[in-house]
Design a protein around this motif. Structure first.
Motif, PDB file in Angstrom:
ATOM      1  N   VAL A  49       0.929  -1.318  -0.017  1.00 16.21           N
ATOM      2  CA  VAL A  49      -0.041   0.021  -0.116  1.00 16.21           C
ATOM      3  C   VAL A  49       0.856   1.187  -0.007  1.00 16.21           C
ATOM      4  CG1 VAL A  49      -2.023   1.181   1.260  1.00 16.21           C
ATOM      5  CG2 VAL A  49      -1.835  -1.159   1.242  1.00 16.21           C
ATOM      6  N   ASP A  50       0.542   2.159  -0.817  1.00 15.75           N
ATOM      7  CA  ASP A  50       1.347   3.665  -1.059  1.00 15.75           C
ATOM      8  C   ASP A  50       0.890   4.379   0.013  1.00 15.75           C
ATOM      9  OD1 ASP A  50      -0.818   4.525  -1.877  1.00 15.75           O
ATOM     10  OD2 ASP A  50      -0.086   4.758  -3.987  1.00 15.75           O
ATOM     11  N   GLU A  51       1.739   5.633   0.060  1.00 18.09           N
ATOM     12  CA  GLU A  51       1.341   6.774   1.178  1.00 18.09           C
ATOM     13  C   GLU A  51       0.050   7.025   0.869  1.00 18.09           C
ATOM     14  OE1 GLU A  51       3.966   9.646  -1.638  1.00 18.09           O
ATOM     15  OE2 GLU A  51       4.069   9.682   0.605  1.00 18.09           O
ATOM     16  N   ASN A  52      -0.745   7.194  -0.194  1.00 16.59           N
ATOM     17  CA  ASN A  52      -2.151   7.719  -0.445  1.00 16.59           C
ATOM     18  C   ASN A  52      -3.303   6.703  -0.162  1.00 16.59           C
ATOM     19  OD1 ASN A  52      -1.067  10.289  -1.421  1.00 16.59           O
ATOM     20  ND2 ASN A  52      -0.739   8.940  -3.384  1.00 16.59           N
ATOM     21  N   GLY A  53      -2.740   5.534   0.452  1.00 11.60           N
ATOM     22  CA  GLY A  53      -3.622   4.380   0.946  1.00 11.60           C
ATOM     23  C   GLY A  53      -4.177   3.227  -0.354  1.00 11.60           C
ATOM     24  N   LYS A  54      -3.343   3.670  -1.558  1.00 10.26           N
ATOM     25  CA  LYS A  54      -3.731   2.789  -2.687  1.00 10.26           C
ATOM     26  C   LYS A  54      -2.917   1.441  -2.722  1.00 10.26           C
ATOM     27  CE  LYS A  54      -6.418   6.202  -4.110  1.00 10.26           C
ATOM     28  NZ  LYS A  54      -7.857   5.939  -4.076  1.00 10.26           N
ATOM     29  N   ILE A  55      -3.589   0.291  -3.258  1.00 11.03           N
ATOM     30  CA  ILE A  55      -2.796  -0.811  -3.432  1.00 11.03           C
ATOM     31  C   ILE A  55      -2.114  -0.774  -4.661  1.00 11.03           C
ATOM     32  CG2 ILE A  55      -2.992  -3.247  -3.781  1.00 11.03           C
ATOM     33  CD1 ILE A  55      -5.665  -3.106  -1.914  1.00 11.03           C
ATOM     34  N   VAL A  56      -0.688  -1.109  -4.551  1.00 14.73           N
ATOM     35  CA  VAL A  56       0.256  -0.981  -5.532  1.00 14.73           C
ATOM     36  C   VAL A  56       0.535  -2.329  -6.070  1.00 14.73           C
ATOM     37  CG1 VAL A  56       1.156   1.534  -5.121  1.00 14.73           C
ATOM     38  CG2 VAL A  56       2.161  -0.592  -4.271  1.00 14.73           C
ATOM     39  N   LYS A  57       0.391  -3.407  -5.417  1.00 11.80           N
ATOM     40  CA  LYS A  57       0.781  -4.621  -5.928  1.00 11.80           C
ATOM     41  C   LYS A  57       0.303  -5.734  -4.904  1.00 11.80           C
ATOM     42  CE  LYS A  57       4.724  -7.422  -7.734  1.00 11.80           C
ATOM     43  NZ  LYS A  57       4.076  -7.431  -9.073  1.00 11.80           N
ATOM     44  N   ALA A  58      -0.081  -6.873  -5.445  1.00 14.58           N
ATOM     45  CA  ALA A  58      -0.572  -7.879  -4.622  1.00 14.58           C
ATOM     46  C   ALA A  58      -0.330  -9.122  -5.153  1.00 14.58           C
ATOM     47  CB  ALA A  58      -2.150  -7.755  -4.194  1.00 14.58           C
ATOM     48  N   ASN A  59      -0.196 -10.268  -4.256  1.00 15.47           N
ATOM     49  CA  ASN A  59       0.212 -11.656  -4.528  1.00 15.47           C
ATOM     50  C   ASN A  59      -1.193 -12.333  -4.962  1.00 15.47           C
ATOM     51  OD1 ASN A  59      -0.765 -12.265  -2.152  1.00 15.47           O
ATOM     52  ND2 ASN A  59       1.070 -13.355  -1.632  1.00 15.47           N
ATOM     53  N   GLU A  60      -0.828 -13.481  -5.734  1.00 20.69           N
ATOM     54  CA  GLU A  60      -2.191 -14.172  -6.160  1.00 20.69           C
ATOM     55  C   GLU A  60      -3.021 -14.602  -4.904  1.00 20.69           C
ATOM     56  OE1 GLU A  60       0.376 -18.492  -6.714  1.00 20.69           O
ATOM     57  OE2 GLU A  60      -0.438 -17.467  -8.369  1.00 20.69           O
ATOM     58  N   HIS A  61      -2.355 -15.018  -3.633  1.00 19.82           N
ATOM     59  CA  HIS A  61      -2.958 -15.481  -2.602  1.00 19.82           C
ATOM     60  C   HIS A  61      -4.103 -14.299  -1.884  1.00 19.82           C
ATOM     61  CE1 HIS A  61      -0.892 -19.251  -2.526  1.00 19.82           C
ATOM     62  NE2 HIS A  61       0.257 -18.335  -2.657  1.00 19.82           N
ATOM     63  N   ILE A  62      -4.270 -13.017  -2.338  1.00 22.86           N
ATOM     64  CA  ILE A  62      -4.984 -12.245  -1.891  1.00 22.86           C
ATOM     65  C   ILE A  62      -6.449 -12.439  -2.210  1.00 22.86           C
ATOM     66  CG2 ILE A  62      -5.045 -10.565  -4.102  1.00 22.86           C
ATOM     67  CD1 ILE A  62      -4.394  -9.367  -0.271  1.00 22.86           C
ATOM     68  N   SER A  63      -6.533 -13.421  -3.272  1.00 27.20           N
ATOM     69  CA  SER A  63      -7.965 -13.615  -3.754  1.00 27.20           C
ATOM     70  C   SER A  63      -8.600 -14.658  -2.581  1.00 27.20           C
ATOM     71  CB  SER A  63      -8.009 -14.537  -4.883  1.00 27.20           C
ATOM     72  OG  SER A  63      -7.075 -15.762  -4.891  1.00 27.20           O
ATOM     73  N   GLU A  64      -7.776 -15.056  -1.527  1.00 33.02           N
ATOM     74  CA  GLU A  64      -8.218 -15.626  -0.391  1.00 33.02           C
ATOM     75  C   GLU A  64      -9.349 -14.555   0.374  1.00 33.02           C
ATOM     76  OE1 GLU A  64      -5.626 -17.928   1.812  1.00 33.02           O
ATOM     77  OE2 GLU A  64      -4.709 -18.761  -0.037  1.00 33.02           O
ATOM     78  N   VAL A  65      -8.839 -13.506   0.164  1.00 31.26           N
ATOM     79  CA  VAL A  65      -9.462 -12.270   1.181  1.00 31.26           C
ATOM     80  C   VAL A  65     -10.450 -11.592   0.157  1.00 31.26           C
ATOM     81  CG1 VAL A  65      -9.182 -10.086   2.450  1.00 31.26           C
ATOM     82  CG2 VAL A  65      -6.973 -12.040   2.467  1.00 31.26           C
ATOM     83  N   PHE A  66     -10.129 -11.086  -1.061  1.00 37.27           N
ATOM     84  CA  PHE A  66     -11.090 -10.247  -1.722  1.00 37.27           C
ATOM     85  C   PHE A  66     -11.262 -10.948  -3.127  1.00 37.27           C
ATOM     86  CE2 PHE A  66      -8.126  -7.327   0.452  1.00 37.27           C
ATOM     87  CZ  PHE A  66      -9.012  -6.759   1.482  1.00 37.27           C
ATOM     88  N   LEU A  67     -12.371 -10.976  -3.534  1.00 41.84           N
ATOM     89  CA  LEU A  67     -12.944 -11.668  -4.853  1.00 41.84           C
ATOM     90  C   LEU A  67     -12.961 -10.567  -5.922  1.00 41.84           C
ATOM     91  CD1 LEU A  67     -15.980 -13.460  -3.374  1.00 41.84           C
ATOM     92  CD2 LEU A  67     -13.757 -14.359  -3.698  1.00 41.84           C
ATOM     93  N   TYR A  68     -11.849 -10.053  -6.232  1.00 47.57           N
ATOM     94  CA  TYR A  68     -11.352  -9.335  -7.393  1.00 47.57           C
ATOM     95  C   TYR A  68     -10.610  -9.506  -8.197  1.00 47.57           C
ATOM     96  CZ  TYR A  68     -14.269  -5.773  -4.505  1.00 47.57           C
ATOM     97  OH  TYR A  68     -15.464  -5.313  -3.860  1.00 47.57           O
ATOM     98  N   ASP A  69     -10.708  -9.312  -9.364  1.00 46.93           N
ATOM     99  CA  ASP A  69      -9.644  -9.876 -10.463  1.00 46.93           C
ATOM    100  C   ASP A  69      -8.426  -9.135 -10.314  1.00 46.93           C
ATOM    101  OD1 ASP A  69     -11.429 -11.749 -11.560  1.00 46.93           O
ATOM    102  OD2 ASP A  69     -12.101 -10.235 -13.255  1.00 46.93           O
ATOM    103  N   SER A  70      -8.460  -7.745  -9.946  1.00 47.25           N
ATOM    104  CA  SER A  70      -7.252  -6.979  -9.832  1.00 47.25           C
ATOM    105  C   SER A  70      -7.586  -5.870  -8.864  1.00 47.25           C
ATOM    106  CB  SER A  70      -7.101  -6.232 -11.096  1.00 47.25           C
ATOM    107  OG  SER A  70      -5.839  -5.313 -10.976  1.00 47.25           O
ATOM    108  N   LEU A  71      -6.468  -5.782  -7.820  1.00 47.93           N
ATOM    109  CA  LEU A  71      -6.637  -4.813  -6.616  1.00 47.93           C
ATOM    110  C   LEU A  71      -5.906  -3.712  -6.897  1.00 47.93           C
ATOM    111  CD1 LEU A  71      -6.629  -7.272  -3.642  1.00 47.93           C
ATOM    112  CD2 LEU A  71      -8.592  -6.177  -4.885  1.00 47.93           C
ATOM    113  N   GLU A  72      -4.793  -3.657  -7.928  1.00 46.76           N
ATOM    114  CA  GLU A  72      -4.025  -2.237  -8.049  1.00 46.76           C
ATOM    115  C   GLU A  72      -4.930  -1.188  -8.326  1.00 46.76           C
ATOM    116  OE1 GLU A  72      -1.073  -3.353 -10.930  1.00 46.76           O
ATOM    117  OE2 GLU A  72      -0.512  -5.202  -9.922  1.00 46.76           O
TER     118      GLU A  72
END
Length: 595
Positions: free
Chosen positions: A21-44
């Motif tokens: 997460v960057d200083e503005n609170g935006k997600i800049v990168k996530a690994n493939e296992h993040i799908s266990e938490v969020f059901l979105y194709d891309s979080l960037e």
């Protein structure tokens, strides 16, 4: 985890959900296992706070180490979120390659959370139940009817307990204790303690409704502590007039119910016991200081004079703490001072006189936040409280003698009864009898509300002691300015379809509390009005609010949410917002209480 293991390559290699997460609170990168938490194709590019409800703290790890003992909630970083039917604990670390970014690890703690929730839900809660007016019922009912009524009450209480898997025991004629699992607590609250309504509907031959008081202890370390909390909650419910439930969880206290007027007790046995005990405390003290509440009114002043007379009867040195005199008391205070019978002192003198051996008698209040001088409470070990307001959370601790009866119209009524058991006939001088009668008159709106048989008996005794009703009426006269302000507020009042009326007094006046109460009393005379609220400024910083009802709405509960209190039909508060904002808050709380 060592700081040097955190790099972007680790995001893809570790088998746990992670993101940057960057200083503005935006997600800049996530690994493939993040799908266990969020059901979105891309979080960037997505906002982390929107996704989780957690705002990442961007302080550096060095700053966090320096502030590790900081108790400020803003520094707390132990977050748990529930997503995708799982519970995740968030571990936040600074990105060593970019100090302006944070690496967030989602640790699956679902099994732990399920176990914790199960443990919490199976904790034992203790509930103490009291049939409020059982003694009055049995005294006024024939034996054959008494058996059927008590059986009906017992059936309702046990059926209510059975709905929540409660183990209930009746340990004396009017009291029960119940144990139930915490998982049922929310359901009990959602049902708004419907057993209170069921008991109130039981038909009896007496002229008052039956009612219950309930105290629940929850969240303590063991059953013993829960039982103590339940007992304290029940005492609080009884002290507030009964017909309500009080839930105590640590220092947090919640109130439910309180729809009925407190039933007046026909037996004066307690008055006699209190009178005897108070006589003993006074005669054993070298000095007595009588203290009321801030901005004293006629009831406070009248009851103080009554207690002062009791001290004179036993030749004990006594003083009345009266630091500031309001305009409403100016005339009667001048009369009292001119007689040279009474010793009035200010806060400085009171503190100089008070020591461990001084008897401090509080009249017309039992709340620490309301007393004229809080310092005196810590300067003596002997404190007596005589009050008629429903018991509040911040009541004075370590009371030597407490006489708090919410059924009474006023403190002056209670003092009049005490004097009848300790004083020979015609002990009161005329001014004292008139001051106490004026106190009763003010708190009952000239015997129109909260008036019982004992109120009239006390008034009759004061009349026989020399009180002149014409003189009493003169104490309530107001100047033209105040009278005109009252008329303007009434004329500008707003009326709502649900029987609510509100008014605002535009002037700033030190007597605003009295003015508000008079306007509120007048608004209740309007057809269709069930409850009214009036606000006006006492000074630039403080707004006084007065609330009145005909019994359909518990204004005490509403005023307590603003930091005030009072009775079912008469209450008030002081707030640090404008009168307009105060009325808005009142209406918001009114909607919540109706829900």
């Amino acid at each position: 985890m060592p700081r040097n293991v955190f790099d972007e390559a680790m995001l893809s290699s570790l088998s746990i959900p992670m993101c940057i997460v960057d200083e503005n609170g935006k997600i800049v990168k996530a690994n493939e296992h993040i799908s266990e938490v969020f059901l979105y194709d891309s979080l960037e590019g997505m906002d982390f706070f929107v996704l989780t409800g957690v705002r990442i703290n961007m302080r550096s790890d060095k700053d966090k180490d320096k502030e590790k003992d900081d108790e400020d909630e803003s520094a707390k970083e132990d977050y748990t979120v529930e997503r995708n039917s799982k519970d995740f604990k968030l571990v936040v670390k600074e990105n060593p390659k970019n100090p302006r970014e944070r690496i967030v690890i989602f640790k699956d703690v679902t099994d732990y959370e399920n176990l914790r929730k199960q443990y919490e839900s199976e904790k034992i809660c203790v509930c103490k139940i009291n049939i409020d007016n059982y003694d009055e019922l049995t005294a006024a009912t024939a034996p054959e009817s008494r058996i059927s009524i008590t059986a009906e009450l017992d059936k309702i209480i046990r059926h209510w307990a059975a709905k929540f898997g409660g183990a209930i025991t009746r340990y004396n004629s009017s009291r029960y204790i119940m144990y139930f699992e915490r998982s049922y607590l929310n359901k009990i609250i959602e049902n708004k303690f419907d057993v209170l309504d069921q008991i109130r509907c039981v038909e009896t031959a007496v002229d008052f409704p039956m009612s219950l008081s309930i105290g629940i202890g929850v969240g303590e370390k063991d059953v013993v502590a829960c039982t103590d909390s339940a007992a304290a909650a029940l005492d609080l419910a009884l002290g507030r007039g009964g017909d309500q439930a009080v839930l105590k969880k640590g220092t947090s206290i919640q109130y439910y119910g309180g729809k009925s007027q407190t039933v007046e007790k026909s037996n004066k046995g307690k008055s006699r016991v209190v009178a005897h005990a108070l006589k003993g405390l006074i005669t054993q003290s070298k000095r007595v200081v009588i203290m009321g509440h801030q901005n004293p009114d006629m009831d406070c002043f009248g009851s103080a004079l009554g207690i002062y007379r009791m001290c004179l009867m036993f030749d004990v040195e006594a003083y009345i703490l009266l630091d500031k005199i309001s305009d409403s008391l100016r005339d009667i205070y001048k009369q009292a001072r001119d007689t040279e019978l009474y010793k009035f002192i200010d806060n400085k003198k009171a503190e100089a006189l008070t020591d461990k051996e001084t008897l401090l008698i509080l009249v017309d209040t039992h709340r620490i936040s309301y007393v004229e001088n809080k310092n005196l409470l810590d300067m003596t070990e002997k404190i007596v409280v005589i009050d008629h307001h429903r018991r509040a959370e911040d009541s004075v601790k370590n009371q030597t003698l407490s006489y708090i009866e919410s059924y009474a119209s006023s403190a002056s009524e209670l003092v009049a009864e005490i004097l009848q058991y300790t004083a020979p006939k015609k002990t009161l001088v005329k001014l004292e009898a008139e001051a106490m009668l004026a106190g009763i008159s003010v708190d009952t709106n000239r015997f129109a509300v909260k008036t019982g048989v004992r109120t009239f008996e006390a008034a009759a005794w004061l009349r026989r002691s020399g009180a002149d009703t014409t003189e009493v009426k003169r104490f309530f006269r107001v100047d033209k300015k105040l009278f005109n302000a009252k008329a303007r507020a009434i004329a500008a009042a707003e009326y709502y379809d649900n029987g609510v009326a509100t008014a605002i007094c535009e002037e700033i006046n030190s007597e605003m509390q009295i003015l508000n109460s008079q306007v509120a009393d007048e608004l209740l005379n309007v057809k269709g009005v069930k409850v009214c609220f009036v606000a006006g400024r006492v000074n630039e910083e403080t707004t006084a609010v007065s609330a009145r009802s005909l019994g359909d709405v518990n204004v005490q509960v509403i005023m307590e949410k603003l930091g005030g209190g009072g009775h079912l039909t008469t209450a008030g508060a002081q707030v640090s917002v404008s009168p307009q904002e105060a009325i808005e808050k009142v209406l918001e709380n009114l909607e919540i209480s109706e829900d």
